[in-house]
Scaffold this motif. Structure first.
Motif, PDB file in Angstrom:
ATOM      1  N   UNK A 160      -1.480 -41.747 -33.532  1.00 59.04           N
ATOM      2  CA  UNK A 160      -0.747 -41.199 -34.681  1.00 59.04           C
ATOM      3  C   UNK A 160      -1.217 -39.779 -34.930  1.00 59.04           C
ATOM      4  N   UNK A 161      -0.275 -38.913 -35.260  1.00 60.85           N
ATOM      5  CA  UNK A 161      -0.561 -37.501 -35.512  1.00 60.85           C
ATOM      6  C   UNK A 161       0.002 -37.116 -36.869  1.00 60.85           C
ATOM      7  N   UNK A 162      -0.783 -36.390 -37.639  1.00 55.68           N
ATOM      8  CA  UNK A 162      -0.357 -35.923 -38.953  1.00 55.68           C
ATOM      9  C   UNK A 162      -0.332 -34.409 -38.942  1.00 55.68           C
TER      10      UNK A 162
ATOM     11  N   UNK B 139       6.146  -9.559 -42.635  1.00 53.45           N
ATOM     12  CA  UNK B 139       5.511 -10.503 -41.712  1.00 53.45           C
ATOM     13  C   UNK B 139       4.945 -11.702 -42.463  1.00 53.45           C
ATOM     14  N   UNK B 140       4.889 -12.816 -41.780  1.00 50.69           N
ATOM     15  CA  UNK B 140       4.243 -14.027 -42.285  1.00 50.69           C
ATOM     16  C   UNK B 140       3.567 -14.742 -41.122  1.00 50.69           C
ATOM     17  N   UNK B 141       2.548 -15.495 -41.438  1.00 48.85           N
ATOM     18  CA  UNK B 141       1.884 -16.341 -40.434  1.00 48.85           C
ATOM     19  C   UNK B 141       1.881 -17.772 -40.941  1.00 48.85           C
ATOM     20  N   UNK B 142       2.562 -18.631 -40.216  1.00 46.20           N
ATOM     21  CA  UNK B 142       2.597 -20.042 -40.553  1.00 46.20           C
ATOM     22  C   UNK B 142       1.491 -20.773 -39.808  1.00 46.20           C
ATOM     23  N   UNK B 143       0.920 -21.757 -40.469  1.00 44.35           N
ATOM     24  CA  UNK B 143      -0.121 -22.583 -39.860  1.00 44.35           C
ATOM     25  C   UNK B 143       0.292 -24.045 -39.905  1.00 44.35           C
ATOM     26  N   UNK B 144      -0.109 -24.777 -38.905  1.00 43.82           N
ATOM     27  CA  UNK B 144       0.139 -26.216 -38.840  1.00 43.82           C
ATOM     28  C   UNK B 144      -1.190 -26.886 -38.481  1.00 43.82           C
ATOM     29  N   UNK B 145      -1.741 -27.598 -39.454  1.00 42.59           N
ATOM     30  CA  UNK B 145      -3.018 -28.258 -39.243  1.00 42.59           C
ATOM     31  C   UNK B 145      -2.760 -29.675 -38.741  1.00 42.59           C
ATOM     32  N   UNK B 146      -3.384 -30.010 -37.646  1.00 42.57           N
ATOM     33  CA  UNK B 146      -3.156 -31.281 -36.976  1.00 42.57           C
ATOM     34  C   UNK B 146      -4.332 -32.208 -37.219  1.00 42.57           C
ATOM     35  N   UNK B 147      -4.048 -33.427 -37.591  1.00 47.38           N
ATOM     36  CA  UNK B 147      -5.091 -34.435 -37.725  1.00 47.38           C
ATOM     37  C   UNK B 147      -4.620 -35.716 -37.050  1.00 47.38           C
ATOM     38  N   UNK B 148      -5.553 -36.613 -36.840  1.00 51.64           N
ATOM     39  CA  UNK B 148      -5.231 -37.838 -36.125  1.00 51.64           C
ATOM     40  C   UNK B 148      -5.588 -37.694 -34.667  1.00 51.64           C
TER      41      UNK B 148
ATOM     42  N   UNK C 179       6.307 -29.529 -35.329  1.00 51.91           N
ATOM     43  CA  UNK C 179       6.623 -30.820 -34.722  1.00 51.91           C
ATOM     44  C   UNK C 179       5.867 -30.966 -33.409  1.00 51.91           C
ATOM     45  N   UNK C 180       5.697 -32.209 -33.007  1.00 53.16           N
ATOM     46  CA  UNK C 180       4.963 -32.469 -31.775  1.00 53.16           C
ATOM     47  C   UNK C 180       5.539 -33.671 -31.039  1.00 53.16           C
ATOM     48  N   UNK C 181       5.382 -33.615 -29.717  1.00 48.52           N
ATOM     49  CA  UNK C 181       5.637 -34.763 -28.846  1.00 48.52           C
ATOM     50  C   UNK C 181       7.107 -35.106 -28.699  1.00 48.52           C
TER      51      UNK C 181
ATOM     52  N   UNK D 171       8.596 -36.620 -32.080  1.00 49.13           N
ATOM     53  CA  UNK D 171       8.029 -37.842 -32.659  1.00 49.13           C
ATOM     54  C   UNK D 171       7.316 -37.585 -33.982  1.00 49.13           C
ATOM     55  N   UNK D 172       6.653 -36.438 -34.100  1.00 49.34           N
ATOM     56  CA  UNK D 172       5.854 -36.159 -35.284  1.00 49.34           C
ATOM     57  C   UNK D 172       6.355 -34.882 -35.968  1.00 49.34           C
TER      58      UNK D 172
END
Length: 128
Positions: free
Chosen positions: A1-3, A17-26, A96-98, A116-117
């Motif tokens: 499982x990925x969050x 300009x902007x910088x987006x972040x995606x923090x992954x856990x799991x 998104x991932x996977x 999937x995520x």
């Protein structure tokens, strides 16, 4: 499982300009495709940038030369540097991932349907 949790969305003027972040856990050990997607009101989510497990990026034409996707390989955290923003970039942005389709032509639409995520999204507004 990925969050996935996105942050960094904001309101900016055209050219900003902007910088987006995606923090992954799991499960951060898996090697899977990751990407940034955006959704206009009433429209399907579509990919704008993706990166494979080796770090090779792919962009849709509308953002080439303006957006840069990157990944922290140690943690699988994902980033999107957005420069020279335009009003048409205004949208909700998702991490998104996977997805199994890969990055061949059409990935932007297919992955938008099959990834999937998903994170919860972060709003980007470009307006003068």
């Amino acid at each position: 499982q990925v969050h996935l949790v996105e942050s960094g969305g904001d309101s900016v003027q055209p050219g900003g300009s902007l910088r987006l972040s995606c923090i992954v856990s799991g499960d951060t050990s898996s090697r899977y495709l990751m990407g940034w997607f955006r959704q206009y009101p009433g429209k399907q989510r579509e990919g704008v940038a993706a990166i494979d497990s080796d770090g090779t990026p792919t962009y849709v034409d509308s953002v080439k030369g303006r957006f840069t996707i990157s990944k922290d390989n140690a943690k699988n955290n994902l980033y999107l540097q957005m420069n020279n923003l335009k009003p048409e970039d205004t949208a909700m942005y998702f991490c998104a991932a996977d997805w199994a389709f890969g990055l061949r032509p059409g990935w932007s639409v297919v992955a938008g349907l099959r990834a999937k995520y998903w994170g919860q999204g972060t709003q980007v507004t470009v307006s003068s």
